[in-house]
Design a protein around this motif. Structure first.
Motif, PDB file in Angstrom:
ATOM      1  N   ALA A 129       0.851  -1.194   0.000  1.00 34.88           N
ATOM      2  CA  ALA A 129       0.000   0.000   0.000  1.00 34.88           C
ATOM      3  C   ALA A 129       0.883   1.239   0.000  1.00 34.88           C
ATOM      4  N   GLU A 130       0.422   2.264  -0.681  1.00 32.53           N
ATOM      5  CA  GLU A 130       1.038   3.589  -0.604  1.00 32.53           C
ATOM      6  C   GLU A 130      -0.062   4.615  -0.414  1.00 32.53           C
ATOM      7  N   LYS A 131       0.227   5.640   0.354  1.00 35.48           N
ATOM      8  CA  LYS A 131      -0.767   6.669   0.608  1.00 35.48           C
ATOM      9  C   LYS A 131      -1.234   7.286  -0.708  1.00 35.48           C
ATOM     10  N   GLY A 132      -2.553   7.229  -0.939  1.00 35.19           N
ATOM     11  CA  GLY A 132      -3.135   7.767  -2.153  1.00 35.19           C
ATOM     12  C   GLY A 132      -3.062   6.854  -3.360  1.00 35.19           C
ATOM     13  N   GLY A 134      -3.691   3.363  -3.145  1.00 30.96           N
ATOM     14  CA  GLY A 134      -4.460   2.144  -2.951  1.00 30.96           C
ATOM     15  C   GLY A 134      -3.652   1.038  -2.301  1.00 30.96           C
ATOM     16  N   ALA A 135      -4.342  -0.066  -2.013  1.00 29.63           N
ATOM     17  CA  ALA A 135      -3.734  -1.271  -1.457  1.00 29.63           C
ATOM     18  C   ALA A 135      -3.892  -2.395  -2.479  1.00 29.63           C
ATOM     19  N   ARG A 142      -6.487  -4.975  -6.816  1.00 20.03           N
ATOM     20  CA  ARG A 142      -6.689  -3.871  -5.881  1.00 20.03           C
ATOM     21  C   ARG A 142      -7.580  -4.343  -4.738  1.00 20.03           C
ATOM     22  N   LEU A 221      -2.165   1.427   7.282  1.00 16.60           N
ATOM     23  CA  LEU A 221      -2.283   2.098   5.986  1.00 16.60           C
ATOM     24  C   LEU A 221      -3.039   1.237   4.993  1.00 16.60           C
ATOM     25  N   ARG A 224      -6.831   1.472   5.451  1.00 19.00           N
ATOM     26  CA  ARG A 224      -7.339   2.777   5.015  1.00 19.00           C
ATOM     27  C   ARG A 224      -7.343   2.895   3.493  1.00 19.00           C
ATOM     28  N   GLU A 225      -6.281   2.428   2.853  1.00 24.27           N
ATOM     29  CA  GLU A 225      -6.211   2.520   1.393  1.00 24.27           C
ATOM     30  C   GLU A 225      -7.197   1.566   0.717  1.00 24.27           C
TER      31      GLU A 225
END
Length: 264
Positions: A129-132, A134-135, A142, A221, A224-225
């Motif tokens: 995952a990376e902020k903004g 997605g995971a 996805r 994270l 959330r993603e």
């Protein structure tokens, strides 16, 4: 999904450490029959994996700080970035030849977790995952949290600490109260995998307390993603530092949180 250079570094470190753990895991199965048992061997496997992650990440980003389960804090000159590392999340599973354990890595920038990797090397499942951004599972799928709306339909994950911890009695009350309200409770033995599986929709919700930052940061994270909500037991926005997690889609997280708040 095209990985960023930063995520490539994290994935490479997790895969390399994972290969070491798989080799040691195969040896643990043989050690099970010994009278002494494999505990000391597992400790060395844990340290080997952590050293691999440390060396790979330090080589790629030499100015970043570290917070590691085994090695503690290592200062960096960057001032903004900290790697948070659990080289073997699910040690007891590993010790008993149960193939649910993970290499878990998160990157904190300032006060935010901005990238994470959870890798189960036995199943060869790589969650990122990376902020903004997605995971994802294996860069192809996805992740989205499950869409169920009722606790009665939900499979919920938790962790049960070993006997003798200060909140034994509270955990038993939580289990007694939540169990009849849900479709099932699971205790996998690796909070990182539990959180990744929640992000992937395999679990519907989860709760746990008594956690450390390296337990929580990678999955925090990821959830959330994947569109999930994470708070502490008081319903405040989740933090990797307060040791409590209640997570799920917005509806189930709220319902599970209501149950937890009612248990004293």
């Amino acid at each position: 999904m095209a990985r960023s250079a930063l995520l490539n570094v994290m994935v490479s470190a997790a895969v390399k450490a994972g290969k070491s753990l798989v080799r040691d895991f195969n040896e643990v199965e043989n050690l099970q029959v010994s009278r002494k048992g494999p505990a000391d061997f597992v400790s060395k496997a844990d340290l080997r994996a952590e050293q691999i992650v440390f060396d790979e990440l330090r080589k790629a980003r030499p100015t970043y700080a570290f917070l590691m389960e085994e090695g503690g804090q290592v200062a960096g000159t960057d001032g903004q970035h900290t790697w948070i590392v659990d080289p073997l999340d699910g040690t007891t599973n590993f010790l008993h030849s149960i193939p649910l354990f993970a290499v878990a890595i998160a990157l904190q920038r300032g006060d935010e977790i901005v990238a994470s990797v959870i890798y189960n090397p036995v199943m060869d499942e790589m969650f990122t995952a990376e902020k903004g951004g997605g995971a994802w599972l294996a860069d192809r799928k996805r992740l989205r949290v499950a869409g169920r709306r009722h606790l009665s339909d939900a499979v919920v994950s938790t962790g049960i600490k070993t006997q003798g911890t200060s909140n034994d009695a509270l955990q038993l009350r939580q289990l007694a109260s939540i169990n009849p309200a849900v479709a099932g409770i699971r205790r996998g033995g690796s909070i990182s995998i539990d959180m990744a599986w929640l992000a992937a929709g395999r679990f519907d919700a989860l709760w746990e307390a008594g956690l450390q930052p390296w337990d929580v940061a990678p999955g925090f994270l990821m959830i959330r993603e994947a569109g999930g909500l994470v708070t502490d037991f008081a319903g405040q926005p989740g933090s990797v530092w307060n040791g409590q997690v209640v997570a799920g889609n917005e509806t189930l997280q709220g319902a599970l949180l209501k149950e937890i708040k009612s248990i004293k």
